[in-house]
Enzyme design. Structure first.
Site, PDB file in Angstrom:
ATOM      1  N   TYR A   1       0.846  -1.199   0.000  1.00 58.01           N
ATOM      2  CA  TYR A   1       0.000   0.000   0.000  1.00 58.01           C
ATOM      3  C   TYR A   1       0.879   1.246   0.000  1.00 58.01           C
ATOM      4  O   TYR A   1       0.730   2.129  -0.846  1.00 58.01           O
ATOM      5  CB  TYR A   1      -0.934  -0.030   1.211  1.00 58.01           C
ATOM      6  CG  TYR A   1      -1.861   1.153   1.310  1.00 58.01           C
ATOM      7  CD1 TYR A   1      -3.049   1.208   0.578  1.00 58.01           C
ATOM      8  CD2 TYR A   1      -1.556   2.230   2.132  1.00 58.01           C
ATOM      9  CE1 TYR A   1      -3.894   2.303   0.676  1.00 58.01           C
ATOM     10  CE2 TYR A   1      -2.398   3.326   2.232  1.00 58.01           C
ATOM     11  CZ  TYR A   1      -3.572   3.356   1.506  1.00 58.01           C
ATOM     12  OH  TYR A   1      -4.395   4.446   1.602  1.00 58.01           O
TER      13      TYR A   1
ATOM     14  N   LYS B   1       1.360   3.950  -3.057  1.00 56.36           N
ATOM     15  CA  LYS B   1       1.009   5.349  -2.833  1.00 56.36           C
ATOM     16  C   LYS B   1       2.196   6.274  -3.090  1.00 56.36           C
ATOM     17  O   LYS B   1       2.040   7.393  -3.566  1.00 56.36           O
ATOM     18  CB  LYS B   1       0.478   5.528  -1.407  1.00 56.36           C
ATOM     19  CG  LYS B   1      -0.851   4.815  -1.170  1.00 56.36           C
ATOM     20  CD  LYS B   1      -1.928   5.400  -2.057  1.00 56.36           C
ATOM     21  CE  LYS B   1      -3.301   4.861  -1.753  1.00 56.36           C
ATOM     22  NZ  LYS B   1      -4.376   5.577  -2.432  1.00 56.36           N
TER      23      LYS B   1
HETATM   24  N1  LIG Z   1      -9.829   6.139   4.552  1.00 47.74           N
HETATM   25  C1  LIG Z   1      -8.640   6.598   4.958  1.00 47.74           C
HETATM   26  O1  LIG Z   1      -8.400   6.768   6.167  1.00 47.74           O
HETATM   27  C2  LIG Z   1      -7.575   6.934   3.955  1.00 47.74           C
HETATM   28  C3  LIG Z   1      -6.335   7.396   4.407  1.00 47.74           C
HETATM   29  C4  LIG Z   1      -5.351   7.708   3.469  1.00 47.74           C
HETATM   30  C5  LIG Z   1      -5.617   7.564   2.127  1.00 47.74           C
HETATM   31  N2  LIG Z   1      -6.819   7.098   1.730  1.00 47.74           N
HETATM   32  C6  LIG Z   1      -7.053   6.966   0.293  1.00 47.74           C
HETATM   33  O2  LIG Z   1      -8.226   7.679  -0.057  1.00 47.74           O
HETATM   34  C7  LIG Z   1      -8.900   7.014  -1.139  1.00 47.74           C
HETATM   35  C8  LIG Z   1     -10.333   6.687  -0.719  1.00 47.74           C
HETATM   36  O3  LIG Z   1     -10.289   5.876   0.432  1.00 47.74           O
HETATM   37  P1  LIG Z   1     -11.603   5.213   1.047  1.00 47.74           P
HETATM   38  O4  LIG Z   1     -11.385   5.086   2.498  1.00 47.74           O
HETATM   39  O5  LIG Z   1     -12.797   5.929   0.516  1.00 47.74           O
HETATM   40  O6  LIG Z   1     -11.511   3.763   0.387  1.00 47.74           O
HETATM   41  P2  LIG Z   1     -12.716   2.715   0.144  1.00 47.74           P
HETATM   42  O7  LIG Z   1     -12.097   1.369   0.214  1.00 47.74           O
HETATM   43  O8  LIG Z   1     -13.866   3.015   1.040  1.00 47.74           O
HETATM   44  O9  LIG Z   1     -13.160   3.031  -1.352  1.00 47.74           O
HETATM   45  C9  LIG Z   1     -12.353   2.648  -2.438  1.00 47.74           C
HETATM   46  C10 LIG Z   1     -13.264   2.404  -3.643  1.00 47.74           C
HETATM   47  O10 LIG Z   1     -12.428   1.985  -4.738  1.00 47.74           O
HETATM   48  C11 LIG Z   1     -13.161   0.989  -5.451  1.00 47.74           C
HETATM   49  N3  LIG Z   1     -12.257   0.125  -6.223  1.00 47.74           N
HETATM   50  C12 LIG Z   1     -11.501  -0.905  -5.750  1.00 47.74           C
HETATM   51  N4  LIG Z   1     -10.879  -1.527  -6.758  1.00 47.74           N
HETATM   52  C13 LIG Z   1     -11.255  -0.890  -7.899  1.00 47.74           C
HETATM   53  C14 LIG Z   1     -10.964  -1.102  -9.273  1.00 47.74           C
HETATM   54  N5  LIG Z   1     -10.148  -2.080  -9.684  1.00 47.74           N
HETATM   55  N6  LIG Z   1     -11.542  -0.263 -10.182  1.00 47.74           N
HETATM   56  C15 LIG Z   1     -12.378   0.725  -9.780  1.00 47.74           C
HETATM   57  N7  LIG Z   1     -12.681   0.971  -8.493  1.00 47.74           N
HETATM   58  C16 LIG Z   1     -12.127   0.172  -7.559  1.00 47.74           C
HETATM   59  C17 LIG Z   1     -13.875   0.201  -4.346  1.00 47.74           C
HETATM   60  O11 LIG Z   1     -14.959  -0.548  -4.851  1.00 47.74           O
HETATM   61  C18 LIG Z   1     -14.299   1.298  -3.385  1.00 47.74           C
HETATM   62  O12 LIG Z   1     -15.602   1.787  -3.641  1.00 47.74           O
HETATM   63  C19 LIG Z   1      -8.059   5.758  -1.433  1.00 47.74           C
HETATM   64  O13 LIG Z   1      -7.156   6.036  -2.468  1.00 47.74           O
HETATM   65  C20 LIG Z   1      -7.300   5.530  -0.137  1.00 47.74           C
HETATM   66  O14 LIG Z   1      -6.112   4.819  -0.331  1.00 47.74           O
HETATM   67  C21 LIG Z   1      -7.813   6.786   2.607  1.00 47.74           C
END
Ligand SMILES: NC(=O)c1ccc[n+]([C@@H]2O[C@H](COP(=O)([O-])OP(=O)(O)OC[C@H]3O[C@@H](n4cnc5c(N)ncnc54)[C@H](O)[C@@H]3O)[C@@H](O)[C@H]2O)c1
Length: 274
Positions: A185, A189
């Protein structure tokens, strides 16, 4: 005639600069925790949202819900971001529906059920899946949709790295919890961070701005021990809400950030400040 070097701020409508009225914004991971907030915020600022996610997430149903709530045209597209064929079809269906693209937000992420595996046990397959979806997926959407914007007057791209592409995970955060952060991950990133900076410079004169938003610890019914640990290591002593990440997106998508490119806006409550 010499270009005017100063402007009178009283002639500027600052509020209007934040508007996304009529703009077509493609958002991947649209049905996720942060993606849903991204879509809602963009729709509230007047955008036509193209909600993109995997078929199981049913982005078409979500787009319909947005369309009805905001009385504005939206589109839902089901795909795999790691497939060039799918992403090319996304470009075609977006242009077919709206004729243009003004913004791209890459909010997808892979959450393999193996994502919390110890580093020593990570399989090549798991590594490939995470890197393929997170990094290659971002490369493909930037290549296909970003190139279209670069050849058609510009636009704004927002990619999402992670606090863990800025600093290493504090392993104490996960003590006493079932959570962890895998190396794949962080590595994927870090690649998104480097790719975004590359493209910011590469497309600067084509008027495609490429920025990043780094969320951290978005609240999602975490176990109590994790919340307590998080509060101990966070200057603000709390997790964030998904809507706090979405406000940053409005700024970076809109004309309010017209001179901002290559930036990584940290929405992490000061996590990396000490
Ligand atoms: N939630 C956190 O605390 C956090 C922290 C740092 C970074 N992020 C980043 O922010 C972004 C959103 O995070 P989140 O918490 O909403 O994640 P999440 O897992 O809730 O949502 C991710 C979405 O991506 C979709 N997805 C997965 N594989 C896919 C594919 N092959 N094609 C198309 N769509 C696909 C999933 O179905 C899901 O709806 C991500 O990039 C995550 O890495 C989140």
């Amino acid at each position: 005639m010499e270009p005017k070097r100063t402007t009178d701020p009283t002639t500027i409508n600052f509020r209007e600069k934040f508007e996304l009225k009529g703009k077509v914004i493609v958002i991947t991971g649209a049905c996720g925790l942060v993606g849903r907030a991204f879509c809602e915020a963009a729709a509230q600022f007047g955008a036509h949202v193209v909600a993109v996610d995997i078929p199981q997430a049913d982005p078409a149903a979500f787009a319909k819900e947005l369309e009805e709530r905001h009385d504005n045209k939206m589109l839902g597209v089901a795909l795999d971001v790691a497939s060039k064929e799918d992403v090319s079809a996304l470009l075609a269906s977006t242009l077919d529906r709206f004729g243009t693209i003004d913004g791209l937000v890459n909010g997808h992420q892979n959450k393999s059920h193996l994502i919390f595996e110890p580093f020593e046990d990570v399989s090549e397959d798991n590594w490939d899946t995470v890197v393929n979806i997170n990094l290659k997926g971002t490369f493909l959407t930037c290549q296909v949709l970003g190139s279209w914007m670069a050849n058609n007057g510009g636009g704004s791209i927002i990619n999402i790295p992670s606090t863990y592409s800025v600093v290493a995970p504090n392993q104490n955060l996960y003590k006493g919890t079932s959570l962890g952060c895998p190396a794949a991950y962080s590595a994927s990133k870090g690649g998104i961070d480097a790719l975004s900076r590359y493209l910011a410079s590469y497309w600067a004169t084509k008027k495609v701005r490429v920025n990043m938003i780094t969320p951290h610890g978005v609240w999602n019914n975490h176990e109590k021990q994790f919340e307590d640990n998080f509060a101990r290591f966070s200057p603000m002593e709390r997790l964030s809400y998904n809507h706090e990440v979405a406000s940053a997106m409005i700024y970076l998508l809109s004309d309010a950030s017209s001179y901002v490119t290559g930036d990584n806006m940290l929405v992490e409550g000061g996590w990396t400040v000490w």
